[in-house]
Motif scaffolding. Structure first.
Motif, PDB file in Angstrom:
ATOM      1  N   HIS A 108       7.532   0.377 -10.314  1.00 44.64           N
ATOM      2  CA  HIS A 108       6.821   1.062  -9.224  1.00 44.64           C
ATOM      3  C   HIS A 108       7.352   2.499  -9.004  1.00 44.64           C
ATOM      4  O   HIS A 108       6.574   3.461  -8.973  1.00 44.64           O
ATOM      5  CB  HIS A 108       6.966   0.230  -7.942  1.00 44.64           C
ATOM      6  N   LEU A 109       8.662   2.636  -8.894  1.00 47.45           N
ATOM      7  CA  LEU A 109       9.215   3.983  -8.651  1.00 47.45           C
ATOM      8  C   LEU A 109       9.031   4.915  -9.858  1.00 47.45           C
ATOM      9  O   LEU A 109       8.609   6.064  -9.685  1.00 47.45           O
ATOM     10  CB  LEU A 109      10.679   3.908  -8.218  1.00 47.45           C
ATOM     11  N   PRO A 110       9.307   4.449 -11.104  1.00 46.98           N
ATOM     12  CA  PRO A 110       9.020   5.350 -12.236  1.00 46.98           C
ATOM     13  C   PRO A 110       7.536   5.715 -12.331  1.00 46.98           C
ATOM     14  O   PRO A 110       7.197   6.838 -12.709  1.00 46.98           O
ATOM     15  CB  PRO A 110       9.467   4.556 -13.466  1.00 46.98           C
ATOM     16  N   MET A 111       6.659   4.772 -11.955  1.00 54.15           N
ATOM     17  CA  MET A 111       5.224   5.082 -11.969  1.00 54.15           C
ATOM     18  C   MET A 111       4.914   6.200 -10.957  1.00 54.15           C
ATOM     19  O   MET A 111       4.135   7.118 -11.236  1.00 54.15           O
ATOM     20  CB  MET A 111       4.433   3.796 -11.664  1.00 54.15           C
ATOM     21  N   ALA A 162       7.212 -11.523  -4.760  1.00 51.23           N
ATOM     22  CA  ALA A 162       7.256 -10.880  -6.083  1.00 51.23           C
ATOM     23  C   ALA A 162       5.848 -10.532  -6.574  1.00 51.23           C
ATOM     24  O   ALA A 162       5.659  -9.533  -7.275  1.00 51.23           O
ATOM     25  CB  ALA A 162       7.971 -11.790  -7.086  1.00 51.23           C
ATOM     26  N   ASP A 163       4.847 -11.345  -6.187  1.00 50.90           N
ATOM     27  CA  ASP A 163       3.464 -11.034  -6.579  1.00 50.90           C
ATOM     28  C   ASP A 163       2.902  -9.901  -5.719  1.00 50.90           C
ATOM     29  O   ASP A 163       2.104  -9.083  -6.209  1.00 50.90           O
ATOM     30  CB  ASP A 163       2.584 -12.285  -6.459  1.00 50.90           C
ATOM     31  N   CYS A 164       3.316  -9.857  -4.428  1.00 50.03           N
ATOM     32  CA  CYS A 164       2.893  -8.735  -3.569  1.00 50.03           C
ATOM     33  C   CYS A 164       3.393  -7.423  -4.189  1.00 50.03           C
ATOM     34  O   CYS A 164       2.705  -6.399  -4.159  1.00 50.03           O
ATOM     35  CB  CYS A 164       3.464  -8.875  -2.155  1.00 50.03           C
ATOM     36  N   SER A 165       4.611  -7.448  -4.756  1.00 47.65           N
ATOM     37  CA  SER A 165       5.179  -6.255  -5.404  1.00 47.65           C
ATOM     38  C   SER A 165       4.463  -5.946  -6.709  1.00 47.65           C
ATOM     39  O   SER A 165       4.188  -4.782  -7.022  1.00 47.65           O
ATOM     40  CB  SER A 165       6.646  -6.463  -5.775  1.00 47.65           C
ATOM     41  N   ALA A 166       4.202  -7.010  -7.480  1.00 47.24           N
ATOM     42  CA  ALA A 166       3.668  -6.807  -8.824  1.00 47.24           C
ATOM     43  C   ALA A 166       2.251  -6.233  -8.802  1.00 47.24           C
ATOM     44  O   ALA A 166       1.901  -5.407  -9.659  1.00 47.24           O
ATOM     45  CB  ALA A 166       3.690  -8.126  -9.591  1.00 47.24           C
ATOM     46  N   ALA A 167       1.438  -6.651  -7.837  1.00 45.96           N
ATOM     47  CA  ALA A 167       0.021  -6.254  -7.853  1.00 45.96           C
ATOM     48  C   ALA A 167      -0.144  -4.725  -7.865  1.00 45.96           C
ATOM     49  O   ALA A 167      -0.769  -4.180  -8.783  1.00 45.96           O
ATOM     50  CB  ALA A 167      -0.727  -6.905  -6.688  1.00 45.96           C
ATOM     51  N   PRO A 168       0.406  -4.001  -6.885  1.00 42.08           N
ATOM     52  CA  PRO A 168       0.229  -2.548  -6.929  1.00 42.08           C
ATOM     53  C   PRO A 168       0.970  -1.876  -8.080  1.00 42.08           C
ATOM     54  O   PRO A 168       0.456  -0.935  -8.698  1.00 42.08           O
ATOM     55  CB  PRO A 168       0.789  -2.063  -5.580  1.00 42.08           C
ATOM     56  N   ALA A 169       2.182  -2.372  -8.391  1.00 44.29           N
ATOM     57  CA  ALA A 169       2.973  -1.732  -9.459  1.00 44.29           C
ATOM     58  C   ALA A 169       2.248  -1.853 -10.802  1.00 44.29           C
ATOM     59  O   ALA A 169       2.202  -0.894 -11.585  1.00 44.29           O
ATOM     60  CB  ALA A 169       4.357  -2.373  -9.535  1.00 44.29           C
ATOM     61  N   LEU A 170       1.668  -3.024 -11.062  1.00 48.57           N
ATOM     62  CA  LEU A 170       0.997  -3.224 -12.358  1.00 48.57           C
ATOM     63  C   LEU A 170      -0.384  -2.571 -12.383  1.00 48.57           C
ATOM     64  O   LEU A 170      -0.819  -2.065 -13.419  1.00 48.57           O
ATOM     65  CB  LEU A 170       0.900  -4.712 -12.690  1.00 48.57           C
ATOM     66  N   PHE A 171      -1.060  -2.561 -11.233  1.00 50.98           N
ATOM     67  CA  PHE A 171      -2.389  -1.925 -11.189  1.00 50.98           C
ATOM     68  C   PHE A 171      -2.250  -0.431 -11.500  1.00 50.98           C
ATOM     69  O   PHE A 171      -2.891   0.100 -12.414  1.00 50.98           O
ATOM     70  CB  PHE A 171      -3.019  -2.127  -9.810  1.00 50.98           C
ATOM     71  N   TYR A 172      -1.382   0.248 -10.745  1.00 52.66           N
ATOM     72  CA  TYR A 172      -1.197   1.685 -10.984  1.00 52.66           C
ATOM     73  C   TYR A 172      -0.399   1.914 -12.271  1.00 52.66           C
ATOM     74  O   TYR A 172      -0.545   2.941 -12.923  1.00 52.66           O
ATOM     75  CB  TYR A 172      -0.490   2.351  -9.806  1.00 52.66           C
ATOM     76  N   GLY A 173       0.472   0.959 -12.608  1.00 55.01           N
ATOM     77  CA  GLY A 173       1.226   1.069 -13.849  1.00 55.01           C
ATOM     78  C   GLY A 173       0.285   1.125 -15.047  1.00 55.01           C
ATOM     79  O   GLY A 173       0.352   2.053 -15.865  1.00 55.01           O
ATOM     80  N   ASP A 174      -0.610   0.157 -15.116  1.00 56.77           N
ATOM     81  CA  ASP A 174      -1.543   0.095 -16.255  1.00 56.77           C
ATOM     82  C   ASP A 174      -2.453   1.326 -16.288  1.00 56.77           C
ATOM     83  O   ASP A 174      -2.839   1.799 -17.357  1.00 56.77           O
ATOM     84  CB  ASP A 174      -2.370  -1.196 -16.156  1.00 56.77           C
ATOM     85  N   MET A 175      -2.757   1.857 -15.102  1.00 56.72           N
ATOM     86  CA  MET A 175      -3.615   3.053 -15.030  1.00 56.72           C
ATOM     87  C   MET A 175      -2.888   4.280 -15.612  1.00 56.72           C
ATOM     88  O   MET A 175      -3.485   5.138 -16.247  1.00 56.72           O
ATOM     89  CB  MET A 175      -3.951   3.309 -13.547  1.00 56.72           C
ATOM     90  N   ASN A 176      -1.566   4.344 -15.412  1.00 59.40           N
ATOM     91  CA  ASN A 176      -0.809   5.547 -15.776  1.00 59.40           C
ATOM     92  C   ASN A 176       0.060   5.393 -17.016  1.00 59.40           C
ATOM     93  O   ASN A 176       0.413   6.384 -17.652  1.00 59.40           O
ATOM     94  CB  ASN A 176       0.066   5.970 -14.585  1.00 59.40           C
ATOM     95  N   GLU A 177       0.431   4.168 -17.338  1.00 57.28           N
ATOM     96  CA  GLU A 177       1.184   3.860 -18.563  1.00 57.28           C
ATOM     97  C   GLU A 177       0.585   2.547 -19.079  1.00 57.28           C
ATOM     98  O   GLU A 177       1.102   1.453 -18.799  1.00 57.28           O
ATOM     99  CB  GLU A 177       2.686   3.733 -18.258  1.00 57.28           C
ATOM    100  N   PRO A 178      -0.580   2.659 -19.773  1.00 58.55           N
ATOM    101  CA  PRO A 178      -1.344   1.450 -20.116  1.00 58.55           C
ATOM    102  C   PRO A 178      -0.512   0.398 -20.858  1.00 58.55           C
ATOM    103  O   PRO A 178       0.338   0.737 -21.680  1.00 58.55           O
ATOM    104  CB  PRO A 178      -2.482   1.988 -20.984  1.00 58.55           C
ATOM    105  N   PHE A 179      -0.806  -0.877 -20.552  1.00 55.63           N
ATOM    106  CA  PHE A 179      -0.082  -1.978 -21.199  1.00 55.63           C
ATOM    107  C   PHE A 179      -0.246  -1.916 -22.714  1.00 55.63           C
ATOM    108  O   PHE A 179       0.670  -2.264 -23.451  1.00 55.63           O
ATOM    109  CB  PHE A 179      -0.636  -3.344 -20.758  1.00 55.63           C
ATOM    110  N   GLY A 180      -1.462  -1.535 -23.168  1.00 56.69           N
ATOM    111  CA  GLY A 180      -1.746  -1.585 -24.605  1.00 56.69           C
ATOM    112  C   GLY A 180      -1.945  -3.032 -25.037  1.00 56.69           C
ATOM    113  O   GLY A 180      -2.030  -3.937 -24.203  1.00 56.69           O
TER     114      GLY A 180
END
Ligand SMILES: N[C@@H](CCC(=O)N[C@@H](CS)C(=O)NCC(=O)O)C(=O)O
Length: 217
Positions: A108-111, A162-180
């Motif tokens: 989340h923070l690196p994103m 942990a899921d409350c944390s993961a949802a925004p981190a992964l949503f914006y994460g995938d948008m900015n550093e795609p999972f591939g």
């Protein structure tokens, strides 16, 4: 209604708190803070001098609670709903908090670093810092890819902090550093999160604001 959440609908850390509130249908008053408005910024700073949201105010208990993870712990302790977001078992509770920390600190923070760098003037950008942030995110994607159970939540059958944390981190994460292609479990987990009513509601409320997100380039 004694709870007020100071927030912004685009703010990923506010999404964490909103998901927890929606999971249990907890009644609260949303206060949308426009940080570009000096009076609204000053009001947030008066509540929490760090000046970041979410901040939860509880008029009934006379408490002001900043920091998304602490907001969720506070709700779970003082306004528990049918779905407890921190497991009662101490070992599982510790593991839940550990995953919350890993997601916040190493995705989340690196994103945020990647996104906020786009707002800097072109000659004040930090390409090395952004490259390090992206590498950190990818290391953590790989870690989570190994840990997430097929079909489940971060802690298994139960939806938690942990899921409350993961949802925004992964949503914006995938948008900015795609999972591939290399993270099928993570990608499937994000789809499950998006389909969860609490997160779907947060995304729907954010939708009208998505045009305000800083663009790459
Ligand atoms: N550690 C904090 C992070 C909160 C945070 O960084 N919030 C961002 C929005 S996602 C913010 O308030 N940014 C406003 C600013 O930095 O001026 C938490 O978990 O609540």
């Amino acid at each position: 209604m004694s709870l007020t959440l100071h927030y912004h609908p685009l703010s990923s850390f506010c999404w964490k708190a909103l998901i927890a509130l929606h999971e249990n249908g907890t009644a609260f008053t949303p206060n949308l803070v426009n940080l570009g408005d000096p009076a609204q910024r000053a009001a947030l700073l008066a509540l929490w001098p760090i000046g970041r949201f979410p901040v939860l105010e509880d008029a009934a208990r006379g408490e002001t609670v900043p920091e998304s993870s602490i907001v969720i712990e506070y709700l779970d302790r003082h306004y528990p709903g049918a779905k407890r977001l921190i497991p009662e078992d101490p070992a599982l509770a510790l593991q839940t908090r550990q995953r919350d920390r890993v997601i916040d600190l190493y995705i989340h923070l690196p994103m945020q670093k990647v996104v906020l760098d786009r707002l800097r003037p072109a000659d004040r950008r930090d390409p090395l810092g952004v490259a390090e942030a992206r590498a950190q995110i990818r290391t953590t994607y790989a870690l989570l890819e190994r840990e997430i159970a097929d079909g489940g939540w971060m802690m298994g059958e139960r939806f938690t902090l942990a899921d409350c944390s993961a949802a925004p981190a992964l949503f914006y994460g995938d948008m900015n550093e795609p999972f591939g292609d290399g993270h099928p479990r993570l990608a499937a987990y994000l789809e499950r999160l998006k389909a969860r009513p609490s997160f779907a509601r947060v995304l729907e409320a954010a939708e009208p604001y998505f045009g305000m997100l800083p663009k790459d380039g």
